[in-house]
Design an enzyme around this catalytic site. Structure first.
Site, PDB file in Angstrom:
ATOM      1  N   LYS A  22       0.383  -1.527  -0.273  1.00  0.00           N
ATOM      2  CA  LYS A  22      -0.158   0.026  -0.194  1.00  0.00           C
ATOM      3  C   LYS A  22       0.922   1.047  -0.046  1.00  0.00           C
ATOM      4  CE  LYS A  22      -3.031   0.058   3.222  1.00  0.00           C
ATOM      5  NZ  LYS A  22      -5.317   0.023   2.871  1.00  0.00           N
ATOM      6  N   ARG A  91      -3.636   2.495   8.727  1.00  0.00           N
ATOM      7  CA  ARG A  91      -3.580   1.953   8.046  1.00  0.00           C
ATOM      8  C   ARG A  91      -2.183   0.908   8.230  1.00  0.00           C
ATOM      9  NH1 ARG A  91      -8.723   2.603   4.964  1.00  0.00           N
ATOM     10  NH2 ARG A  91      -8.498   4.912   4.851  1.00  0.00           N
ATOM     11  N   GLY A 100      -8.228  -7.043   4.852  1.00  0.00           N
ATOM     12  CA  GLY A 100      -9.541  -6.963   6.094  1.00  0.00           C
ATOM     13  C   GLY A 100      -8.615  -7.778   7.257  1.00  0.00           C
ATOM     14  N   MET A 102      -5.466  -7.142   8.998  1.00  0.00           N
ATOM     15  CA  MET A 102      -5.028  -6.963   9.893  1.00  0.00           C
ATOM     16  C   MET A 102      -5.857  -5.389   9.822  1.00  0.00           C
ATOM     17  SD  MET A 102      -0.937  -7.827   9.342  1.00  0.00           S
ATOM     18  CE  MET A 102      -0.743  -6.320   8.106  1.00  0.00           C
ATOM     19  N   ARG A 335      -3.217  -1.069  -6.471  1.00  0.00           N
ATOM     20  CA  ARG A 335      -2.795  -1.953  -6.291  1.00  0.00           C
ATOM     21  C   ARG A 335      -2.624  -2.931  -7.528  1.00  0.00           C
ATOM     22  NH1 ARG A 335      -5.684  -5.332  -1.409  1.00  0.00           N
ATOM     23  NH2 ARG A 335      -7.752  -5.342  -2.736  1.00  0.00           N
ATOM     24  N   HIS A 451     -16.105  -9.083   1.361  1.00  0.00           N
ATOM     25  CA  HIS A 451     -15.532  -9.434   1.503  1.00  0.00           C
ATOM     26  C   HIS A 451     -15.580 -10.932   0.507  1.00  0.00           C
ATOM     27  CE1 HIS A 451     -13.949 -12.312   5.175  1.00  0.00           C
ATOM     28  NE2 HIS A 451     -12.896 -11.894   5.000  1.00  0.00           N
ATOM     29  N   ARG A 576       3.405 -47.178 -12.447  1.00  0.00           N
ATOM     30  CA  ARG A 576       3.146 -48.538 -11.020  1.00  0.00           C
ATOM     31  C   ARG A 576       2.874 -49.415 -11.506  1.00  0.00           C
ATOM     32  NH1 ARG A 576      -0.093 -43.784  -9.707  1.00  0.00           N
ATOM     33  NH2 ARG A 576       1.346 -41.658  -8.886  1.00  0.00           N
ATOM     34  N   ARG A 631       8.028 -48.545 -12.758  1.00  0.00           N
ATOM     35  CA  ARG A 631       9.349 -49.232 -11.487  1.00  0.00           C
ATOM     36  C   ARG A 631       8.126 -50.654 -11.598  1.00  0.00           C
ATOM     37  NH1 ARG A 631       6.869 -45.069  -6.476  1.00  0.00           N
ATOM     38  NH2 ARG A 631       5.016 -46.824  -7.049  1.00  0.00           N
ATOM     39  N   GLU A 763      14.077 -42.187  -2.764  1.00  0.00           N
ATOM     40  CA  GLU A 763      13.498 -41.544  -2.504  1.00  0.00           C
ATOM     41  C   GLU A 763      14.097 -41.130  -0.585  1.00  0.00           C
ATOM     42  OE1 GLU A 763      10.226 -43.949  -3.717  1.00  0.00           O
ATOM     43  OE2 GLU A 763      10.914 -45.535  -4.002  1.00  0.00           O
ATOM     44  N   SER A 782      15.085 -40.945 -10.357  1.00  0.00           N
ATOM     45  CA  SER A 782      13.670 -40.174 -10.615  1.00  0.00           C
ATOM     46  C   SER A 782      13.966 -39.993  -8.522  1.00  0.00           C
ATOM     47  CB  SER A 782      12.890 -40.727 -10.853  1.00  0.00           C
ATOM     48  OG  SER A 782      11.452 -40.643 -11.155  1.00  0.00           O
ATOM     49  N   GLY A 784      11.372 -39.664  -6.185  1.00  0.00           N
ATOM     50  CA  GLY A 784      10.014 -39.873  -5.470  1.00  0.00           C
ATOM     51  C   GLY A 784       9.894 -38.938  -4.006  1.00  0.00           C
ATOM     52  N   THR A 785       9.303 -37.805  -4.839  1.00  0.00           N
ATOM     53  CA  THR A 785       9.702 -36.550  -3.529  1.00  0.00           C
ATOM     54  C   THR A 785       8.620 -37.258  -2.171  1.00  0.00           C
ATOM     55  OG1 THR A 785       7.849 -35.241  -4.925  1.00  0.00           O
ATOM     56  CG2 THR A 785      10.216 -34.514  -4.854  1.00  0.00           C
ATOM     57  N   ASN A 786       7.535 -38.054  -2.358  1.00  0.00           N
ATOM     58  CA  ASN A 786       6.362 -38.298  -1.551  1.00  0.00           C
ATOM     59  C   ASN A 786       7.538 -38.844  -0.318  1.00  0.00           C
ATOM     60  OD1 ASN A 786       4.582 -37.306  -3.163  1.00  0.00           O
ATOM     61  ND2 ASN A 786       4.306 -39.390  -4.046  1.00  0.00           N
ATOM     62  N   ASP A 787       7.790 -40.423  -1.018  1.00  0.00           N
ATOM     63  CA  ASP A 787       8.883 -41.313   0.433  1.00  0.00           C
ATOM     64  C   ASP A 787       9.994 -39.919   0.529  1.00  0.00           C
ATOM     65  OD1 ASP A 787       6.931 -42.800  -0.611  1.00  0.00           O
ATOM     66  OD2 ASP A 787       8.603 -44.465   0.208  1.00  0.00           O
ATOM     67  N   CYS A 850       8.958 -37.690 -10.382  1.00  0.00           N
ATOM     68  CA  CYS A 850       7.701 -38.552 -10.286  1.00  0.00           C
ATOM     69  C   CYS A 850       6.815 -38.365  -9.038  1.00  0.00           C
ATOM     70  CB  CYS A 850       8.291 -39.603 -10.537  1.00  0.00           C
ATOM     71  SG  CYS A 850       8.593 -40.895  -9.268  1.00  0.00           S
ATOM     72  N   TYR A 870      12.866 -33.526 -16.191  1.00  0.00           N
ATOM     73  CA  TYR A 870      11.718 -33.575 -16.115  1.00  0.00           C
ATOM     74  C   TYR A 870      11.259 -33.607 -14.729  1.00  0.00           C
ATOM     75  CZ  TYR A 870      11.671 -38.530 -15.166  1.00  0.00           C
ATOM     76  OH  TYR A 870      12.181 -39.733 -14.927  1.00  0.00           O
TER      77      TYR A 870
END
Lengths: 903, 903
Positions: A22, A91, A100, A102, A335, A451, A576, A631, A763, A782, A784-787, A850, A870
């Site tokens: 602001k 403000r 809204g 703060m 803005r 709002h 898989r 896999r 992973e 590759s 395996g970002t989950n594990d 992946c 990739y």
């Protein structure tokens, strides 16, 4: 000592780290010569220092004094001057907009003494007393922490007592009484009288704004919007101007284009004889901005001119607040405006067409999240169900859910698995939890800038607002629509955020045209395509042209593979094989697991081989000419068996009833034998391959034979074999040697040369930490970002719905689950180590990802930056990843351009 | 091209990487002027090249030819010369001794033609034919891979047919027939005749020795002894000398001190008219070395002189093999001898006393594993149970277990949880699996240098060998002791490895004097202490004087704390609070978990507070003046509740019987609610603290109040508060802020200033990876290497007993479980990252380790090297850690000395 306070004339839009959005934009408007009331901005740095030390940083008081004097000079009035007092607003204004969330305090400078001066100057005693009443109420609530209801109750009582329908019906006499009453409330609640010294009022208000950075609502919003906790807010102090001095005054908000649809042309709301809060809160109904032309043509023309100037300057949609005080236009805020996903694409392409930006900038201006939202389904056209009511289409989409009437119920029902639509008269920041939980939002009051509308658009939640024909009865948890239709809590309604319609019951939903375009069913240049599809097409085409990151898909079936290819996938990064062991084949798997002797096991494997081969052949056919990474089997074997507790109970009960349980007993023994305390950390992935003889080689053989068949038939199969859960190079060595023996054997038998690289998932933390050694054996990685997230944090994916994840989000341990957005500090660091050390050992090592994160927009940008080859995500996320990969490349190019400029 | 072959005269003991231990030491003996038969060594590098390429490296054949010619020159005989043929032995020799694990071929050079020459030279036709028979048998089995039994059966048949009791009873005529028969076996089994060309014999034997590096026995041994897989073996080719040329010939093994007890004085076995294999295999009974003085004083005196020379040169116990051929002494092998733990301590101190080494070298020469073994219990003195037999005390200790008679049964029973004693006539390398599984080993044949004795000493397993009075019947799975006592499989026996006694039944076991010394019950300078205790005391005292690493203990009770302090612990590095929630308090914990309302939970916490305070007070009292690190509650709450499956079955069955189950139902609901798929990755550690209001603050309050009480009573409490399972700095910030509020409150109430640092476990990869940030909040780090190993590898500690761990050890994925010895490449790298980045942010950050690895000798050396401040292990391991910390410091000093020398 750093500069803690900037006059509006000193700043500019590039200082928004320090001045907040602001403050920086006010300064920018001043430099453009627009009419901004005089004022100054206290920096975010001052706020951070205050919050850390719990006291004003040294020098702040003096700097505020100096700038206040300058403000007084420009305004021609003094704070506290009884004859003609200056009033100021205080403000918040953080780097990132938090509408809204703060605190704001208006009318600072009014007291028992200056009241008369204000009345005299404005020639409106009622206005002066009402302003004083508002100051005490707002100051009492936000600065002094007095419960807001106490003031509201007193106000309601005064209205009732005086037979006044609205606030404006209270006269000077009544307001005088009310002011005394409000002062009493402050004294009772805080033990001190309302502060009369204007400078004290100002200093306390500044402190309160600083503190509101850490208010509960603000923190919840930041977490949801991924805004860093440590930024702090700037504070803007500005001379008050009044839109409520009569019919020649008013206030409004405006957009330089329609933020809902992206259509060109000014757009906004105006409210006569009102202050800005009245517009935003939606408590009074506004008129379209265009009507201002008839009310005050001079101000209207000036406003439009200012808006054009701003859009050309910002080269983007601008969102503006303005006030007209007795015919004089003041610009109070601007803005770059928020917009719906649809509007974002349209506006980006429009601006490119108008020559304000180039096409790469257009690519940068839209986001994967927005593209994802465009793919949301819509209500089927041609349904003849009539709506029960129509309101303002505030945030597009099609929501179906059970009507609920308060935030708490929305949260509870959503947690229990219900889809809900939150119905309110109007929303306020306290409703945020319910708004997040709801599939759709309906309000009976407030315009497109209320709002509810602003927040819903920001979240991508379907919203219809200002449905004035609805009578919402929160107490009795129901609403009544025209014609006496009553909807009570739990009834299903359908809400169309694109046209503002509300329906009773569940309406059928159809695909969006954007998805039809992805599917190839809609030619983006053809007659059926609308402007939106054309815009998406232009932007995606450009993203594809510039991106470096390939996009592949996670697909386990020929159907998924085909869709992924239509959606632009450049191969399968993760196929898989788990599901291939389910269904009718479960019986074979059970035999495999229960096998007592090698012969039994081999028999089960032999039976599975041709089935697997057929699976792979079908997928290779769909992906001919593109890489297909299979896999090998990953999950714990016991996932293919019944649950231990269920089976134990069944066997016990059957035993108690004297029923025969021989098979179940044998099964139970196997389930017990395979049962693991922590299956995620147990016998799975490559461990299975090493423990169950013949399992992995059967899969490799099936894949190799399928590839050989396809090659013989003239196809171009490009198989890759991926080993899951490797933690040590030795594991991969053993499995790869076995695989290569099988490949050589299949090649020898078929006479077809097979080039099928063998690589590994990364992973486990150990795989990343020893990636150099593993790269000696692996032909590709590759991630395996989950594990990897699971073990890096020590969180089970199976249990994240549990209690503590909610607590962690609430307490700000993370702003978003690390399973949703990649944790760069922990998991990312491992990825960077593995990428660097893997490539150092094997320069042509292919690197991909992946995990679920491969489809998360912010994470895709990160994967681009760390140099992966990739990302592989679910087919539906492929266009999103393509767009984000393009944006990352565009951003790189822009950064390089800046670098060369500054060299 | 590297030099692939070294003459014995070219090498030396420092070349053992390249020449293997045996080759390097032979070269060293040559350089000392000792009588070694001429020969040469093919390097380990040649072996590695051969194993990688599956063919001899280029140049090897020629180099062997050149050195063979030199050997012939020195020996004065030519290989294959019919008149006076040279015979050679071909023996493996790796860098680390692997006794009996790889192949040896003797008598290379004999064929149909040279046979007569050998007979003529030795004037012993029977010897020549017997040597030829042995060559074909040994060559056939080890080089050509013919099943050994086929030769043995033929030999047995020949003996039976000719009424011969032993091999020596077969005459020339019978041996001629047997040789023909053996040749026939080779032809049938391999399709080719036994090779007659001596050089071909030599080359094939060299290949076979190379290959034996990867034999199954060798690989199992290496894994057990943590010998790297990639080293390869050298091959020693040596002119044959014969101990079996009559009564003036013989062979023996000798030690310069007693390797069993450490007592000074030569020690060994001698066998007249025999070859070396006869001694080692234990198939014929030897006489003590001292008797050689009476048989051949001249050779005896020369041998003793050589042994003195070797011990002075090696400055350590030497182990020697020698042969006397017709009165001429030949030294065939030496090496620094293996010894029992007891001998290691005694010899180290003796050598220091004799001035051969200094005391730091003595510290370096003993190991924590050995000290641990000395603490093994012994049989109670004064038992009047008579032994059923007495044999040779080959490896000390007290073993009680069920008698088993073959390796397979030993492994199976041990896996099923039985303690077993393996009873065999004699052992051979095929018994290794059973020997590893057994608590004790008994053989009826063979001396202290037999296979059983050597291997058992190496493993620290109790062993009694050569119990000739036992009649071991492997077939019927029983043995008969004098007096007709029959022990059948499964009967319990007790074996005393210190005095050679075997008892029927289970004998009571007592503490070792070393433990009594640790406990302070035995003054190491007092009359009751023996030489061993004195040696342990001297070495430990020196270790304490030089070590940099502090040693603390993991202790959860006042009793453990007291013992830890007696054992030399310098504080408590880990006081777990889990057990404090069990026993009688389980009911309170159940109430805590089942609490529906805040009041119920607070009530349970209030009841726990005084109990926890008393726990802490008692521990602080024991550890007055030393740090006590209390870890707040760590395990998942459901560990305090019944098992889900058991409870489900109970409720189902009770329900089916119509019994009341109200309480159980309620409990089941809670158990279900808290059930996690992967509790190790679930709601535990700091997550519990954040989710269960008041839990951690109750613990902090209890600890703080206990400390304040103690301080008021004049004590010196040094509490530290440790937060488990932290993954993000923010978690710790919240808990630390709460803890500090409680500490301030307790300080205010009691008027006692409390200085209790708050730190964290580093036990998640993410904690290590973000250690810099966490160090801003943590006042100390303690590495929890158990959990860190778990998540870094993705292995559940609860499930390591599962199938795949065994497979992983077998397949060489790791040589030893990463839960036993710290995995430096993965887990270690995280520790190094965390230590460096934590200290960079907070230079005085205290770093310790409290996982199981803190008591593992190799891991302690590692923790010293990476610069930790302390290790904290179980009280019993404290002396081991003290010793290893001292050894690490001594090694550092030695390395620095070398560095300054070479600068």
């Amino acid at each position: 000592m750093p500069k803690l306070v900037y006059d509006f004339a000193e700043g500019g839009k590039d200082l928004n780290d320090l001045l907040g959005g602001k403050g920086a934009n006010l300064a920018e408007m001043v430099s453009l010569g627009l009419p901004v009331p005089p004022g100054f901005t206290i920096t975010t740095e001052a706020c951070r220092a205050f919050l850390a030390a719990r006291r004003e940083p040294p020098g702040l008081r003096d700097a505020v004094g100096t700038h206040l004097a300058a403000l007084e000079e420009k305004a021609g009035r003094m704070l506290g001057e009884p004859g003609d007092p200056l009033l100021v607003s205080v403000r918040s204004g953080a780097k990132f907009s938090m509408p809204g969330m703060m605190d704001t305090v208006l009318n600072i400078g009014l007291n028992d003494a200056t009241l008369a001066g204000l009345a005299a100057r404005t020639a409106d005693a009622r206005f002066a007393w009402d302003s004083y009443r508002r100051l005490i109420q707002m100051f009492g609530k936000t600065v002094l922490g007095v419960a807001g209801e106490r003031f509201e109750e007193a106000l309601d009582k005064a209205k009732l007592h005086n037979g006044a329908a609205a606030d404006v019906d209270l006269g000077v006499k009544e307001l005088k009484v009310l002011v005394e009453e409000f002062k009493g409330i402050v004294l009772t609640a805080t033990g001190r009288p309302f502060p009369q010294d204007p400078r004290t009022q100002l200093d306390m208000a500044i402190r309160a704004v600083f503190d509101s950075w850490n208010g509960e609502r603000a923190r919840l919003y930041r977490r949801r919007e991924h805004i860093p906790e440590e930024l702090g807010t700037a504070v803007n102090v500005m001379a008050m101007v009044f839109g409520n001095l009569g019919a020649d005054s008013g206030t409004g908000v405006a957009f330089t284009r329609d933020p809902g649809t992206g259509h060109a042309g000014v757009y906004g709301d105006y409210l006569r004889n009102a202050q800005g809060e009245d517009v935003v809160s939606g408590t009074r109904n506004t008129v379209p901005l265009q009507e201002l032309e008839h009310i005050d043509k001079c101000s209207y023309d000036e406003l439009l001119q200012n808006m054009r100037k701003l859009e050309n300057h910002y080269r983007d949609l601008c969102d503006i607040e303005f006030t007209i005080e007795r015919g004089k236009l003041w610009m109070l805020q601007t803005r770059v405006g928020k917009r719906t996903a649809e509007a974002a694409f349209r506006i980006a392409v429009q601006l490119a067409d108008e020559g304000l930006i180039d096409i790469d900038e257009a690519v940068a201006r839209v986001g994967g999240d927005q593209l994802g939202r465009l793919a949301f389904p819509r209500f089927a056209a041609g349904s003849d169900t009539p709506p029960i009511a129509i309101g303002i289409a505030a945030s597009p989409g099609a929501a179906v859910g059970r009507a609920v009437f308060d935030s708490k119920t929305a949260v509870e029902r959503a947690r229990a698995g219900d889809r809900v639509v939150l119905v309110r008269r109007e929303t306020n920041p306290d409703d945020l939890g319910g708004m997040i939980a709801a599939a759709g939002i309906v309000t009976s009051r407030g315009g497109k800038t209320s709002h509810a509308a602003v927040v819903a658009r920001g979240m991508g939640t379907t919203c219809v607002c200002g449905v004035e024909s609805l009578d919402v009865d929160t107490e009795r948890r129901r609403f009544t629509a025209p014609g006496g239709v009553v909807v009570t809590e739990g009834d299903v309604i359908s809400v169309d955020g694109s046209n503002g319609a509300v329906y009773l019951g569940e309406l059928p939903v159809v695909q969006s045209p954007v998805v039809r375009y992805f599917e190839g069913e809609l030619d983006p240049r053809g007659p059926e395509a609308d402007e939106l599809v054309a815009a998406v097409h232009r932007i995606l085409s450009r993203a594809d042209a510039v991106r470096r990151l390939q996009v592949r898909a996670n697909a386990d079936t020929p159907q998924d593979a085909a869709r992924a290819r239509r959606f632009g996938a450049q191969g399968i990064g993760l196929c898989r094989t788990e599901h291939m062991f389910l269904g009718e084949r479960r019986e074979l798997v059970e035999r495999l697991i229960l096998a007592g002797a090698d012969a039994e096991r081999d028999e089960a494997l032999d039976a599975l081989l041709p089935l697997q081969r057929a699976d792979f052949a079908a997928i290779l056919a769909e992906m001919d000419g593109l890489p297909v990474t299979v896999r090998l089997l990953d999950p714990p074997l016991h996932e293919f068996l019944p649950d231990l507790t269920d089976l134990s109970v069944r066997v016990a009960l059957a035993g108690a009833r004297g029923e025969p349980v021989e098979h179940d007993r044998r099964l139970l023994a196997a389930v017990r034998r395979l049962h693991e305390q922590n299956p995620m950390l147990g016998l799975r992935g490559v461990r299975l391959g090493l423990v169950v003889p013949g399992l992995f080689t059967m899969q490799v053989r099936a894949f190799a034979e399928a590839a050989a068949e396809r090659a013989r038939a003239g196809g171009d199969p490009r198989g890759q074999i991926m080993i899951p859960l490797v933690g040590a190079a030795r594991e991969l060595e053993i499995v790869r040697a076995d695989a290569e023996r099988v490949l050589a054997d299949v090649a020898a038998r078929t006479g077809i040369a097979l080039d099928m690289p063998v690589g590994t998932m990364i992973e486990l933390p150990r795989a990343a930490l020893t990636a150099g050694r593993i790269a000696e054996v692996a032909q590709f990685f590759s991630f395996g970002t989950n594990d990897l997230t699971q073990t890096t944090w020590g969180f089970s994916r199976d249990d994240v719905e549990g209690e503590f994840f909610t607590v962690y989000l609430d307490k700000g341990v993370f702003g978003v689950s690390p399973f949703e957005a990649l944790d760069r500090d922990g998991v990312g660091r491992l990825i960077e180590i593995a990428a660097a050390e893997g490539r150092a050992r094997r320069p042509d090592l292919e690197l991909g990802v992946c995990g679920e994160h491969a489809g998360d927009p912010a994470s895709v940008r990160y994967f681009h930056r760390v140099g992966l080859d990739y990302v592989s995500c679910s087919p539906f996320r492929v266009p999103i990843a393509r767009l984000e990969a393009g944006r990352a490349a565009v951003r790189d190019a822009a950064e390089h351009a800046v670098e060369s400029d500054t060299r």
